[in-house]
Design an enzyme around this catalytic site. Structure first.
Site, PDB file in Angstrom:
ATOM      1  N   THR A  55     -97.163  71.650 -49.758  1.00  0.00           N
ATOM      2  CA  THR A  55     -98.281  71.851 -48.829  1.00  0.00           C
ATOM      3  C   THR A  55     -99.341  72.817 -49.334  1.00  0.00           C
ATOM      4  O   THR A  55    -100.482  72.769 -48.872  1.00  0.00           O
ATOM      5  CB  THR A  55     -97.769  72.344 -47.470  1.00  0.00           C
ATOM      6  OG1 THR A  55     -97.154  73.628 -47.642  1.00  0.00           O
ATOM      7  CG2 THR A  55     -96.751  71.372 -46.886  1.00  0.00           C
ATOM      8  N   ASP A  56     -98.986  73.729 -50.238  1.00  0.00           N
ATOM      9  CA  ASP A  56     -99.957  74.748 -50.668  1.00  0.00           C
ATOM     10  C   ASP A  56    -100.846  74.284 -51.804  1.00  0.00           C
ATOM     11  O   ASP A  56    -101.735  75.025 -52.220  1.00  0.00           O
ATOM     12  CB  ASP A  56     -99.225  76.026 -51.114  1.00  0.00           C
ATOM     13  CG  ASP A  56     -98.742  76.830 -49.912  1.00  0.00           C
ATOM     14  OD1 ASP A  56     -98.785  76.293 -48.797  1.00  0.00           O
ATOM     15  OD2 ASP A  56     -98.322  77.985 -50.099  1.00  0.00           O
TER      16      ASP A  56
ATOM     17  N   ASP B 118    -142.306  80.833 -54.757  1.00  0.00           N
ATOM     18  CA  ASP B 118    -143.600  80.536 -55.350  1.00  0.00           C
ATOM     19  C   ASP B 118    -144.176  79.296 -54.689  1.00  0.00           C
ATOM     20  O   ASP B 118    -143.455  78.525 -54.044  1.00  0.00           O
ATOM     21  CB  ASP B 118    -143.441  80.256 -56.854  1.00  0.00           C
ATOM     22  CG  ASP B 118    -143.314  81.536 -57.662  1.00  0.00           C
ATOM     23  OD1 ASP B 118    -143.869  82.555 -57.234  1.00  0.00           O
ATOM     24  OD2 ASP B 118    -142.649  81.507 -58.707  1.00  0.00           O
TER      25      ASP B 118
ATOM     26  N   ASN C 280     -98.001  79.919 -44.186  1.00  0.00           N
ATOM     27  CA  ASN C 280     -97.052  80.919 -44.696  1.00  0.00           C
ATOM     28  C   ASN C 280     -96.537  81.822 -43.578  1.00  0.00           C
ATOM     29  O   ASN C 280     -95.381  82.250 -43.601  1.00  0.00           O
ATOM     30  CB  ASN C 280     -97.704  81.750 -45.796  1.00  0.00           C
ATOM     31  CG  ASN C 280     -97.780  80.988 -47.110  1.00  0.00           C
ATOM     32  OD1 ASN C 280     -98.616  80.109 -47.266  1.00  0.00           O
ATOM     33  ND2 ASN C 280     -96.911  81.310 -48.046  1.00  0.00           N
TER      34      ASN C 280
ATOM     35  N   ASP D 189    -141.559  88.259 -63.837  1.00  0.00           N
ATOM     36  CA  ASP D 189    -140.814  88.062 -62.600  1.00  0.00           C
ATOM     37  C   ASP D 189    -139.357  88.482 -62.741  1.00  0.00           C
ATOM     38  O   ASP D 189    -138.643  88.613 -61.743  1.00  0.00           O
ATOM     39  CB  ASP D 189    -140.852  86.575 -62.191  1.00  0.00           C
ATOM     40  CG  ASP D 189    -142.224  86.139 -61.734  1.00  0.00           C
ATOM     41  OD1 ASP D 189    -142.969  86.991 -61.224  1.00  0.00           O
ATOM     42  OD2 ASP D 189    -142.552  84.950 -61.876  1.00  0.00           O
TER      43      ASP D 189
ATOM     44  N   GLU E  14     -98.723  81.926 -53.061  1.00  0.00           N
ATOM     45  CA  GLU E  14     -98.879  82.155 -54.491  1.00  0.00           C
ATOM     46  C   GLU E  14     -99.933  81.275 -55.142  1.00  0.00           C
ATOM     47  O   GLU E  14    -100.479  81.605 -56.196  1.00  0.00           O
ATOM     48  CB  GLU E  14     -97.522  81.945 -55.198  1.00  0.00           C
ATOM     49  CG  GLU E  14     -96.942  80.538 -55.100  1.00  0.00           C
ATOM     50  CD  GLU E  14     -96.099  80.359 -53.847  1.00  0.00           C
ATOM     51  OE1 GLU E  14     -95.408  79.342 -53.747  1.00  0.00           O
ATOM     52  OE2 GLU E  14     -96.137  81.224 -52.963  1.00  0.00           O
TER      53      GLU E  14
ATOM     54  N   ASN F 256     -93.822  75.274 -50.061  1.00  0.00           N
ATOM     55  CA  ASN F 256     -95.018  75.848 -50.696  1.00  0.00           C
ATOM     56  C   ASN F 256     -95.577  74.929 -51.766  1.00  0.00           C
ATOM     57  O   ASN F 256     -96.794  74.814 -51.930  1.00  0.00           O
ATOM     58  CB  ASN F 256     -94.678  77.212 -51.306  1.00  0.00           C
ATOM     59  CG  ASN F 256     -94.545  78.289 -50.250  1.00  0.00           C
ATOM     60  OD1 ASN F 256     -94.810  78.046 -49.080  1.00  0.00           O
ATOM     61  ND2 ASN F 256     -94.127  79.476 -50.660  1.00  0.00           N
TER      62      ASN F 256
ATOM     63  N   VAL G 231     -90.698  84.741 -50.598  1.00  0.00           N
ATOM     64  CA  VAL G 231     -91.256  83.454 -51.021  1.00  0.00           C
ATOM     65  C   VAL G 231     -92.067  82.833 -49.894  1.00  0.00           C
ATOM     66  O   VAL G 231     -93.122  82.238 -50.102  1.00  0.00           O
ATOM     67  CB  VAL G 231     -90.127  82.506 -51.468  1.00  0.00           C
ATOM     68  CG1 VAL G 231     -90.659  81.099 -51.702  1.00  0.00           C
ATOM     69  CG2 VAL G 231     -89.476  83.031 -52.738  1.00  0.00           C
TER      70      VAL G 231
ATOM     71  N   ASP H 238    -140.944  82.423 -62.392  1.00  0.00           N
ATOM     72  CA  ASP H 238    -140.960  81.635 -63.629  1.00  0.00           C
ATOM     73  C   ASP H 238    -141.463  82.437 -64.826  1.00  0.00           C
ATOM     74  O   ASP H 238    -141.111  82.153 -65.960  1.00  0.00           O
ATOM     75  CB  ASP H 238    -141.807  80.369 -63.460  1.00  0.00           C
ATOM     76  CG  ASP H 238    -143.224  80.664 -62.968  1.00  0.00           C
ATOM     77  OD1 ASP H 238    -143.595  81.854 -62.887  1.00  0.00           O
ATOM     78  OD2 ASP H 238    -143.952  79.712 -62.668  1.00  0.00           O
TER      79      ASP H 238
END
Length: 948
Positions: free
Chosen positions: A779-780, A347, A736, A674, A305, A776, A300, A670
């Site tokens: 903070t993740d 162009d 992590n 092209d 994840e 996790n 974990v 354009d």
């Protein structure tokens, strides 16, 4: 297998006259539907969209969030925790199992919400780039989304258009359509309005145009006979299964990183668990369960994840933000390439210039006239300029000059498919801006009404990039049948034998050719685009042929022995912001090449004014490019920055030459021709205003404002998005890593820091599984997402382009990740040691129980990761630089702090997460130890900056 001649075949639109089809659908081909009738038919028949699989229900998408190896691991942790609870006597509720299940569910909810946000952002981009079609509504040409086409609509087709629905042709002028997407036929198919026999194969129905095909050449009008699922493309769509979207290189690298982390942590977990079991005095079921919980905790801790979901959201939000700045990136994957663009091939007209084509001068055999006024608003005068000083004389046009200027301006307006309109005093042109310039100048001259009363179109020879000219055939109430041509002056004069002088046609002598050539060179040197106008009265045999063959026939052989009327000088001034954008691109290490079909002198002048090239620098022409071999071309593109009189095939060669030199190439375009060059380029850029539907389909990015400065802004934004991806990767990986090293170090150093002897099983963890899950979760998610929208703390345009071979997570980043992770683990385990008696550090506060000391360590790791958000914003720039520019980051940190305090102090959360209350001394030590990660990384950055 041949198609049988059934009743349905005999009544099919392709087997019947176009007039019958229009009558059956109650549509006047000259007027089209009314807006009200179109709205009614749209409501009855539904939108013109291909059938697709029904959307996946929300509940299935939510369940899919659990289809992940990590989630399976956590579900295993729930089972293991439940078994441990049973073995311990099943007292109270299985708190660990409940908390892990709650956290897993909450993670799934977050992933589901983030996935929806990403999908909504991509849907919004799709809406911005949706296809459009030109139709007749109440006799006026209007542009509508192709999804709003209805049966009975009159399509107006032109070169470069994407056909929006299946339609029966009413008229066609040199019309050729690419149907490879439907029939597999690579060559464009010539189309006519003549019906074909019943049972004709799809590929041979020359009087039909089909949805998904594109106009390669010519013009035409057609009546829509099928939309949506009733189209031929709709029938194919029903037979196709959805194709899974391939992962991007960035996603692949992140997947590899996650896989590598997973393998590493599994190895570590197996070694640690095996060691613990080998050293255990007795291997009871409880010992084994706790050892397995340790393995789950390590897994974990190691795997970020939330990374894939955060990546998708950050890319989607970044691309949506770019769209607000007029750069519509069609695929999220293109952001990776934008950040590494090293050459922009642009162009000139409309991209580096304002695209407000205005005729300023008219040169005829009798002299020069000046047209005043800028833009599409027809305010200004046409007057002689005998002194050629740029200011018109006070006398009005008169004599031969007046006659010749009238023929030039009215002839140019006659050879036009554009329309000039006004809404709320804002004048605009529907169609080609150059053709619109003739309409505006004609209005200034005051002759536009006479032209409309006198002429009726009988046929045309469309403009192509190869021919560089176009012609129209008109029935003239005064002279019978005439042909009027306009095009590049040097090309047009090759088709001329006479010149108009004072109302009569005279021989086009070398002296008069020199007169025109001198003026053309002078105008081109002053950055004016030149365009010639010529005409001829057809003889009776030719007129009879036009009437007999109809508007759909090819009359290009009649473009001979023309009478030269004159040449106009058209100004398209540089955009005021273009020079600044070019300078910014050069500062970012990005070369800018101008590639245009204009005169070399015009291209050189504009390029010098914008800073693309030095004044007098080499201008490579299309003719030179044709004569160059690959080695010569490679040498040329390494040196020259300006290319003039360039054909679409030259663009393709330039792209390949630049890419062979290792450049990441952006190419603008354009026109329909092209499209191959745009596909070949790393970043194909289509014009959103003047670009054809074909180029928009082929492009990676569409400019909503056709502005070169928008390309440069998009490169900068792409670099910023890529930097932000590196920021949250640096943050997630180091955080992590800190969790892994904390758990691993806590077990290995248990005897040193006082962890041993606190459990009968001998297996003691510095953090429990639910605490790691909480870290996790807190903070993740929020902080990582906030870094994804972080303003730049570095000068992203002050460094050279990123090489495509550079890795996202390179050696320098891995070094920083390991250092920060190690400092986090040190701070966390030292805090645990400080408050836990019997460890290496014996001070007065080392009198707490295991839960209190573990809570302090747990909180230290959370706060260390929050301090790490400031570290991760740059590899070298101090965390205190631009510290308060991201309100989302501060908001996410504040929320995380409040949640952590709640977990520590709220009783029911204490039970759920195995925490105890902390006093002021604990909190002071926690904050001080957590801040170590900030100070150590500041020292590292200081050393890196000192090394340059």
């Amino acid at each position: 297998m041949p198609i049988t001649d059934t009743q349905a075949d005999r009544t099919a639109p392709y087997a019947r006259p176009a007039e019958d089809v229009a009558a059956e659908l109650s549509t006047d081909p000259a007027v089209g539907l009314s807006p009200a009738e179109a709205a009614r038919l749209l409501e009855e028949g539904g939108p013109n969209e291909l059938p697709s699989k029904p959307p996946v229900p929300a509940w299935k998408r939510f369940i899919a969030q659990f289809n992940d190896p990590l989630v399976f691991l956590l579900l295993g942790a729930i089972v293991i925790s439940a078994i441990a609870w049973v073995l311990e006597g099943a007292h109270g509720a299985p708190v660990d199992s409940i908390v892990i299940l709650a956290v897993v569910t909450l993670n799934a909810i977050l992933g589901f919400v983030q996935e929806n946000k990403a999908a909504d952002a991509v849907a919004a981009l799709s809406e911005m780039t949706r296809a459009t079609s030109t139709v007749l509504r109440d006799g006026s040409r209007v542009v509508v989304p192709s999804s709003e086409l209805v049966v009975g609509d009159i399509l107006v087709l032109g070169e470069g258009d994407q056909v929006g629905a299946d339609a029966r042709l009413l008229s066609a002028a040199a019309l050729r359509v690419v149907e490879s997407s439907l029939t597999g036929e690579a060559d464009a198919v010539t189309k006519t309005a003549e019906a074909v026999g019943p049972g004709t194969d799809l590929a041979d129905r020359t009087c039909m145009v089909y949805r998904g095909t594109s106009v390669a050449q010519g013009t035409g009008r057609a009546i829509v006979v099928a939309t949506g699922g009733d189209t031929e493309m709709g029938a194919i769509a029903r037979m196709l299964d959805a194709v899974e979207e391939e992962a991007t290189p960035l996603q692949e690298e992140i997947h590899q990183i996650s896989k590598m982390l997973g393998i590493i942590v599994v190895v570590i977990a197996v070694v640690v668990v095996g060691t613990l079991l080998a050293m255990a005095e007795e291997r009871s079921a409880e010992t084994i369960i706790h050892a397995l919980l340790l393995g789950v905790s390590l897994a974990v801790a190691a795997v970020p994840e939330g990374l894939p979901a955060i990546l998708s959201v950050v890319l989607a939000l970044g691309v949506q933000r770019m769209a607000l700045h007029k750069a519509v990136v069609k695929k999220l994957t293109s952001v990776e390439t934008l950040g590494s663009a090293s050459v922009i091939c642009s162009d000139k007209t409309g991209t580096l210039t304002r695209s407000e084509m205005t005729i300023q001068e008219v040169v005829t055999a009798s002299g020069l006239a000046v047209v005043t006024g800028i833009g599409y608003k027809p305010e200004g005068d046409v007057a002689p300029d005998a002194d050629r000083d740029g200011q018109p004389d006070v006398d009005p046009l008169a004599g031969g000059l007046a006659d010749e200027v009238t023929v030039v301006l009215s002839g140019g307006a006659l050879a036009s498919d554009a329309e000039l309109s006004v809404t709320d005093d804002v004048w605009s042109v529907v169609g080609d801006p150059t053709e619109g310039a003739f309409l505006v100048a004609e209005k200034k001259l005051g002759t536009d009404g006479h032209r409309e009363e006198r002429f009726a179109r009988a046929g045309e020879v469309p403009f192509t990039s190869d021919r560089k000219m176009m012609s129209v055939l008109h029935t003239d109430t005064k002279h019978g049948m005439i042909i009027v041509s306009k095009g590049a002056p040097d090309v047009l004069m090759e088709h001329c034998a006479q010149v108009r002088v004072d109302g009569t046609a005279q021989e086009l002598t070398e002296a008069i050719r020199g007169h025109f050539t001198e003026h053309i060179a002078d105008m081109s040197g002053r950055a004016l685009r030149t365009l010639g106008v010529a005409y001829r009265v057809l003889d009776e045999a030719e007129a009879d042929r036009v009437r007999a063959e109809g508007a759909d026939a090819d009359f290009s052989d009649m473009e001979r022995d023309l009478v030269m009327a004159g040449v106009v000088g058209i100004i398209d001034p540089p955009r005021p912001e273009a020079a600044t954008a070019v300078a910014e691109a050069h500062r970012a290490g990005v070369r800018v090449l101008m590639i245009t079909g204009d005169h070399p002198a015009t291209a050189g002048r504009i390029a010098a004014d914008l800073g693309i090239a030095e004044r007098g620098a080499r201008v490579v022409t299309g003719r030179e490019l044709t004569e160059m071999d690959d080695d010569s071309l490679s040498a040329a593109v390494a040196e020259a920055s300006v290319y003039a009189r360039v054909a679409p095939e030259h663009k393709m060669r330039i792209v390949h030459a630049l890419k062979s030199q290792g450049h990441t190439v952006s190419m603008t375009g354009d026109g329909v021709n092209d499209a191959p060059a745009l596909r070949a380029a790393d970043i194909g850029v289509a014009m959103g205003i003047t670009g054809t539907q074909v180029t928009k389909e082929a492009a990676t990015m569409v400019l909503a404002d056709d502005n070169f400065a928008t390309i440069v802004r998009a490169v900068g934004e792409g670099r910023r998005i890529f930097d932000n991806i590196k920021k949250f990767l640096r943050f997630l990986l180091s955080s992590n890593m800190g969790e892994v090293l904390t758990v691993f170090g806590g077990v290995v150093l248990a005897g040193v820091i006082g962890l041993s002897g606190h459990s009968e099983t001998g297996v003691v963890l510095p953090l429990v599984a639910t605490q790691i899950l909480w870290i996790n979760l807190v903070t993740d998610s929020g902080p990582a997402l906030a870094m994804g929208v972080d303003p730049s703390v570095e000068d992203v345009m002050g460094r050279p382009p990123r090489k495509p071979t550079d890795r996202v997570v390179d050696g320098a980043m891995w070094g920083g990740v390991l250092l920060v992770g190690a400092v986090m683990a040190f701070s966390t385990l030292t805090t645990l040691d400080i408050f836990l008696p019997g460890g290496l550090i014996e001070i007065g506060v080392s009198t707490d129980d295991l839960d209190t000391a573990r809570t302090a360590a747990f909180t230290t790791l959370v706060f260390a990761q929050l301090f790490n958000t400031f570290n991760a914003r740059s590899q070298t720039v101090s965390a205190f630089s631009h510290m308060f520019v991201n309100k989302w980051l501060w908001g996410s940190i504040a929320l995380a702090v409040v949640l952590q305090i709640a977990v520590v102090e709220v009783p029911f959360l204490q039970t759920a997460f195995s925490t105890s209350s902390l006093d002021a001394a604990h909190w002071m030590v926690v904050v001080a130890m957590a801040s170590l990660v900030l100070w150590v990384d500041e020292i590292r950055k200081l050393i890196l900056r000192a090394r340059g």
